[in-house]
Design a protein around this motif. Structure first.
Motif, PDB file in Angstrom:
ATOM      1  N   ILE A 113      29.073  66.258  52.348  1.00 55.25           N
ATOM      2  CA  ILE A 113      29.531  65.130  53.157  1.00 55.25           C
ATOM      3  C   ILE A 113      30.925  64.761  52.672  1.00 55.25           C
ATOM      4  N   ASP A 114      31.871  64.693  53.604  1.00 59.43           N
ATOM      5  CA  ASP A 114      33.241  64.239  53.339  1.00 59.43           C
ATOM      6  C   ASP A 114      33.499  63.006  54.181  1.00 59.43           C
ATOM      7  N   GLY A 115      34.380  62.142  53.724  1.00 61.25           N
ATOM      8  CA  GLY A 115      34.705  60.987  54.546  1.00 61.25           C
ATOM      9  C   GLY A 115      35.710  60.073  53.895  1.00 61.25           C
ATOM     10  N   ALA A 116      35.803  58.876  54.451  1.00 63.15           N
ATOM     11  CA  ALA A 116      36.728  57.864  53.955  1.00 63.15           C
ATOM     12  C   ALA A 116      36.099  56.490  54.140  1.00 63.15           C
ATOM     13  N   CYS A 117      36.488  55.561  53.266  1.00 65.15           N
ATOM     14  CA  CYS A 117      35.921  54.204  53.278  1.00 65.15           C
ATOM     15  C   CYS A 117      37.010  53.155  53.139  1.00 65.15           C
ATOM     16  N   VAL A 118      36.729  51.987  53.682  1.00 64.30           N
ATOM     17  CA  VAL A 118      37.572  50.816  53.495  1.00 64.30           C
ATOM     18  C   VAL A 118      36.684  49.689  52.980  1.00 64.30           C
ATOM     19  N   LEU A 119      37.106  49.088  51.862  1.00 70.51           N
ATOM     20  CA  LEU A 119      36.458  47.893  51.327  1.00 70.51           C
ATOM     21  C   LEU A 119      37.372  46.719  51.637  1.00 70.51           C
ATOM     22  N   ALA A 120      36.806  45.605  52.094  1.00 67.72           N
ATOM     23  CA  ALA A 120      37.596  44.411  52.405  1.00 67.72           C
ATOM     24  C   ALA A 120      36.990  43.206  51.710  1.00 67.72           C
ATOM     25  N   PHE A 128      41.388  51.440  50.243  1.00 69.44           N
ATOM     26  CA  PHE A 128      41.075  52.646  51.014  1.00 69.44           C
ATOM     27  C   PHE A 128      40.767  53.789  50.057  1.00 69.44           C
ATOM     28  N   SER A 129      39.724  54.557  50.383  1.00 65.35           N
ATOM     29  CA  SER A 129      39.391  55.724  49.562  1.00 65.35           C
ATOM     30  C   SER A 129      38.847  56.842  50.439  1.00 65.35           C
ATOM     31  N   SER A 130      38.992  58.051  49.948  1.00 65.17           N
ATOM     32  CA  SER A 130      38.344  59.206  50.575  1.00 65.17           C
ATOM     33  C   SER A 130      37.266  59.675  49.605  1.00 65.17           C
ATOM     34  N   PHE A 131      36.309  60.463  50.116  1.00 65.60           N
ATOM     35  CA  PHE A 131      35.280  60.978  49.204  1.00 65.60           C
ATOM     36  C   PHE A 131      34.828  62.366  49.620  1.00 65.60           C
ATOM     37  N   ASP A 132      34.237  63.054  48.640  1.00 64.50           N
ATOM     38  CA  ASP A 132      33.770  64.424  48.836  1.00 64.50           C
ATOM     39  C   ASP A 132      32.563  64.627  47.919  1.00 64.50           C
ATOM     40  N   THR A 133      31.430  65.017  48.503  1.00 67.96           N
ATOM     41  CA  THR A 133      30.234  65.224  47.680  1.00 67.96           C
ATOM     42  C   THR A 133      30.290  66.533  46.899  1.00 67.96           C
ATOM     43  N   ARG A 134      31.288  67.377  47.175  1.00 67.48           N
ATOM     44  CA  ARG A 134      31.454  68.611  46.390  1.00 67.48           C
ATOM     45  C   ARG A 134      32.255  68.378  45.122  1.00 67.48           C
ATOM     46  N   ASP A 135      32.924  67.244  45.026  1.00 69.59           N
ATOM     47  CA  ASP A 135      33.764  66.906  43.878  1.00 69.59           C
ATOM     48  C   ASP A 135      32.942  66.055  42.908  1.00 69.59           C
ATOM     49  N   VAL A 136      32.246  66.707  41.986  1.00 67.17           N
ATOM     50  CA  VAL A 136      31.362  66.025  41.040  1.00 67.17           C
ATOM     51  C   VAL A 136      32.020  66.007  39.661  1.00 67.17           C
ATOM     52  N   ASP A 137      32.052  64.846  39.025  1.00 69.52           N
ATOM     53  CA  ASP A 137      32.621  64.685  37.687  1.00 69.52           C
ATOM     54  C   ASP A 137      31.552  65.043  36.657  1.00 69.52           C
ATOM     55  N   SER A 138      31.664  66.223  36.051  1.00 79.10           N
ATOM     56  CA  SER A 138      30.641  66.695  35.106  1.00 79.10           C
ATOM     57  C   SER A 138      30.615  65.868  33.817  1.00 79.10           C
ATOM     58  N   SER A 139      31.668  65.093  33.544  1.00 80.85           N
ATOM     59  CA  SER A 139      31.668  64.255  32.337  1.00 80.85           C
ATOM     60  C   SER A 139      30.792  63.009  32.510  1.00 80.85           C
ATOM     61  N   HIS A 148      34.776  59.381  44.913  1.00 81.99           N
ATOM     62  CA  HIS A 148      35.751  58.710  45.765  1.00 81.99           C
ATOM     63  C   HIS A 148      37.107  58.810  45.074  1.00 81.99           C
ATOM     64  N   ILE A 149      38.159  59.003  45.834  1.00 82.15           N
ATOM     65  CA  ILE A 149      39.525  58.928  45.333  1.00 82.15           C
ATOM     66  C   ILE A 149      40.165  57.717  46.006  1.00 82.15           C
ATOM     67  N   ILE A 150      40.516  56.704  45.206  1.00 82.85           N
ATOM     68  CA  ILE A 150      41.173  55.506  45.744  1.00 82.85           C
ATOM     69  C   ILE A 150      42.631  55.863  45.997  1.00 82.85           C
ATOM     70  N   THR A 151      43.058  55.710  47.251  1.00 80.69           N
ATOM     71  CA  THR A 151      44.412  56.137  47.630  1.00 80.69           C
ATOM     72  C   THR A 151      45.365  54.985  47.914  1.00 80.69           C
ATOM     73  N   GLU A 164      36.391  57.333  41.535  1.00 80.81           N
ATOM     74  CA  GLU A 164      35.079  56.693  41.480  1.00 80.81           C
ATOM     75  C   GLU A 164      33.968  57.727  41.622  1.00 80.81           C
ATOM     76  N   PRO A 165      33.532  58.342  40.534  1.00 81.18           N
ATOM     77  CA  PRO A 165      32.336  59.178  40.636  1.00 81.18           C
ATOM     78  C   PRO A 165      31.173  58.305  41.108  1.00 81.18           C
ATOM     79  N   PHE A 166      30.271  58.890  41.912  1.00 83.46           N
ATOM     80  CA  PHE A 166      29.175  58.080  42.438  1.00 83.46           C
ATOM     81  C   PHE A 166      27.846  58.818  42.436  1.00 83.46           C
ATOM     82  N   ALA A 167      26.766  58.017  42.473  1.00 86.20           N
ATOM     83  CA  ALA A 167      25.392  58.522  42.537  1.00 86.20           C
ATOM     84  C   ALA A 167      24.758  57.999  43.815  1.00 86.20           C
TER      85      ALA A 167
END
Length: 194
Positions: A113-120, A128-139, A148-151, A164-167
């Motif tokens: 799942i790829d996408g983008a989000c807006v928090l207000a 604004f951020s984009s996200f990608d479920t293939r980009d997992v932070d192994s640390s 999520h990458i905050i842009t 923002e790594p997420f679960a």
């Protein structure tokens, strides 16, 4: 007895659409156009310039459109809406509205799942951020659902960047038709405002 007009103590607040509103930090009579005069936003306090913020977004997902080819794959356009909760009880990333648009792909070995989000926030300032479920932070093994990458942001969040790594924590299926689902998404946000 002639009463002198009170001076307005406060300033201006830039709204999300770029307009400036005259605001007063003190209650009482004021001189000015009522349509441009109001209380200063409650959350206008200074935002720290950097930090690490654990928070959860309580999401409801709505399938908007679906393309399904039996035996080959499915692509689903999703809209997610919800609210945030800071897990340390701090103001940053707390009580914000969240809206995301996402594309879910399930085809053979490709499941993501790829996408983008807006928090207000209550002031109308946004992140604004984009996200990608293939980009997992192994640390961060507990945050194994993606990143999520905050842009950027507006207002007090202008110049914000971060990661923002997420679960993903599935919730019970929502009642009724429409294919709605619910999920709590836990984030561990590292951010900086420059």
């Amino acid at each position: 007895m002639v009463r002198e007009p009170q001076r307005i103590k406060g300033g201006t607040h830039e709204t999300a659409n770029g307009h400036h509103t005259l605001c007063s930090k003190h209650a009482g009579p004021a001189v000015g156009s009522a349509s441009h005069l109001g209380q200063c936003p409650a959350q206008s306090a200074e935002v720290p310039k950097k930090g690490v913020t654990p928070y959860v977004t309580h999401f409801v997902f709505r399938p908007v459109q679906n393309l399904d080819v039996s035996g080959l794959g499915t692509v689903t356009l999703l809209e997610a809406t919800g609210t945030t909760e800071n897990l340390k009880g701090e103001k940053m990333l707390d009580k914000m509205s969240a809206r995301c648009e996402a594309l879910s792909v399930n085809s053979g070995p490709k499941n993501y799942i790829d996408g983008a989000c807006v928090l207000a926030d209550a002031d109308g300032d946004m992140i604004f951020s984009s996200f990608d479920t293939r980009d997992v932070d192994s640390s961060q093994p507990d945050m194994k659902c993606g990143t999520h990458i905050i842009t950027g942001g507006t207002g007090k969040y202008k110049g914000i960047t971060g990661s923002e790594p997420f679960a993903c924590n599935a919730m019970p299926t929502l009642a009724g038709a429409g294919g709605y689902t619910a999920m709590d998404i836990s984030h561990n946000a590292s951010w900086e405002i420059k």
